[in-house]
Write a protein that holds these residues in place. Structure first.
Motif, short mmCIF file in Angstrom:
data_model
loop_
_atom_site.label_atom_id
_atom_site.label_comp_id
_atom_site.label_asym_id
_atom_site.label_seq_id
_atom_site.Cartn_x
_atom_site.Cartn_y
_atom_site.Cartn_z
N VAL A 40 0.87 -1.18 0.00
CA VAL A 40 0.00 0.00 0.00
C VAL A 40 0.91 1.23 0.00
N VAL A 41 0.69 2.12 -0.97
CA VAL A 41 1.55 3.29 -1.14
C VAL A 41 0.71 4.57 -1.18
N ASP A 42 1.37 5.70 -0.94
CA ASP A 42 0.70 6.98 -1.10
C ASP A 42 0.94 7.50 -2.51
N LYS A 43 0.51 8.72 -2.79
CA LYS A 43 0.61 9.28 -4.14
C LYS A 43 2.06 9.44 -4.60
N ASP A 44 2.99 9.53 -3.65
CA ASP A 44 4.42 9.65 -3.98
C ASP A 44 5.13 8.31 -3.99
N TYR A 45 4.36 7.23 -3.91
CA TYR A 45 4.84 5.86 -3.95
C TYR A 45 5.63 5.48 -2.69
N ARG A 46 5.39 6.21 -1.60
CA ARG A 46 6.01 5.84 -0.32
C ARG A 46 5.19 4.72 0.29
N LEU A 47 5.88 3.74 0.83
CA LEU A 47 5.24 2.57 1.40
C LEU A 47 4.52 2.93 2.70
N LEU A 48 3.25 2.55 2.79
CA LEU A 48 2.45 2.78 3.98
C LEU A 48 2.16 1.49 4.74
N GLY A 49 2.13 0.37 4.02
CA GLY A 49 1.81 -0.90 4.64
C GLY A 49 1.61 -1.97 3.60
N LEU A 50 1.05 -3.09 4.03
CA LEU A 50 0.69 -4.20 3.15
C LEU A 50 -0.75 -4.60 3.42
N MET A 75 -5.37 -2.72 6.21
CA MET A 75 -3.95 -3.02 5.93
C MET A 75 -3.14 -3.15 7.20
N ASN A 76 -2.03 -3.82 7.06
CA ASN A 76 -1.08 -4.01 8.14
C ASN A 76 0.03 -2.96 7.99
N THR A 77 0.25 -2.18 9.02
CA THR A 77 1.29 -1.15 8.95
C THR A 77 2.57 -1.57 9.68
N ARG A 78 2.51 -2.67 10.39
CA ARG A 78 3.70 -3.20 11.08
C ARG A 78 4.35 -4.23 10.17
N ILE A 79 5.24 -3.77 9.32
CA ILE A 79 5.84 -4.65 8.32
C ILE A 79 7.36 -4.54 8.35
N ILE A 80 7.98 -5.60 7.88
CA ILE A 80 9.43 -5.63 7.71
C ILE A 80 9.73 -5.09 6.32
N LYS A 81 10.78 -4.29 6.22
CA LYS A 81 11.20 -3.74 4.93
C LYS A 81 12.68 -4.03 4.73
N LEU A 82 13.08 -4.08 3.50
CA LEU A 82 14.49 -4.20 3.15
C LEU A 82 14.90 -2.99 2.33
N ALA A 83 16.19 -2.71 2.33
CA ALA A 83 16.76 -1.68 1.46
C ALA A 83 17.34 -2.40 0.24
N PRO A 84 17.45 -1.70 -0.89
CA PRO A 84 17.98 -2.34 -2.10
C PRO A 84 19.36 -2.98 -1.91
#
Length: 141
Positions: A40-50, A75-84
């Motif tokens: 789930v992203v905002d208008k700037d494609y920033r990640l908000l959740g899944l 949606m779930n906002t407590r998510i694990i993220k990785l960097a490229p």
């Protein structure tokens, strides 16, 4: 092999959801695309959740109007993220935990760049071992 950066194996052509979309609309997209989860992203494609099929299933058990509810409510906002630049081994270790099926990949600003799935790691490992697919050429190539 596991020291490779996740950006080399992540999927970049991904479907996304917006918080203002309805759960019914997202369910239809997930069915058509055969997906279990969407970032789930905002208008700037920033990640908000899944939002996952499990989130939607759980919500429909609790709310009769689940299909008309907003993604932001489910949606779930407590998510694990990785960097490229995080390592494939890090992603593999997270998948071994069995709580994750998809891990979003974001840059320092939180912009979604892709996702890594367990399938991405399996495909990467298989292609390193076997340059030409042995079976199911049309699926793996």
């Amino acid at each position: 092999m596991m020291n490779e950066e996740v950006r080399t194996i992540m999927t970049t052509d991904i479907a996304t959801a917006y918080p203002f979309q309805s759960v019914g609309e997202i369910a239809q997209i997930m069915l058509q695309e055969q997906l279990q989860q969407l970032p789930v992203v905002d208008k700037d494609y920033r990640l908000l959740g899944l939002i996952t099929s499990y989130d939607m299933w759980r919500d429909c058990r609790e709310n009769l109007d689940s299909e008309s509810r907003l993604v932001s409510e489910v949606m779930n906002t407590r998510i694990i993220k990785l960097a490229p630049k995080d390592k494939v081994g890090t992603a593999a270790e997270l998948f071994m935990d069995r709580r994750f099926k998809t891990i979003p990949v974001v840059n320092l600003e939180g912009t979604l760049k892709g996702v890594v799935t367990a399938f991405d790691i399996i495909r990467y490992t298989l292609k390193r071992e076997y340059k030409e697919p042995i079976l199911y050429r049309e699926v793996l190539c």
